[in-house]
Write an enzyme that holds these catalytic residues in place. Structure first.
Site: not given
Length: 98
Positions: A59-61, A87
């Site tokens: 998961v990242c932005r 996210m």
């Protein structure tokens, strides 16, 4: 590398490692409860913190960095997916954060 939806990630988070690869300053936006934080730039040095027998959801932005991380993890013998939308999509959907 497979891309999964935020809803699939939410359903699978109790059986997978949620790997948050964002930078420290980005965590103020919230994290998925129970996620492991390893910034992308530290991943190689910290691979031993991951269990290769447990599925990883990166998961990242927004989903770009996590896609590269998932590819690298798959190449290193892990089974990893990336969460589409990152996210940004998770929080927009009102899913839980810490």
């Amino acid at each position: 590398m497979a891309e999964i939806t935020i809803n699939e990630a939410d359903q699978r988070r109790s059986e997978s490692i949620i790997l948050d690869v964002r930078e420290d300053f980005e965590l103020a936006e919230g994290m998925i409860p129970g996620a492991l934080h390893i910034p992308m730039g530290e991943l190689q040095a910290r691979l031993s913190e991951l269990n290769p027998s447990v599925h990883v959801i990166a998961v990242c932005r927004s989903g770009n960095r996590s896609a590269r991380v998932a590819d690298a993890l798959n190449g290193a013998g892990f089974t990893a997916d990336t969460m589409a939308g990152g996210m940004s999509a998770w929080t927009k959907a009102g899913l839980p954060t810490t």
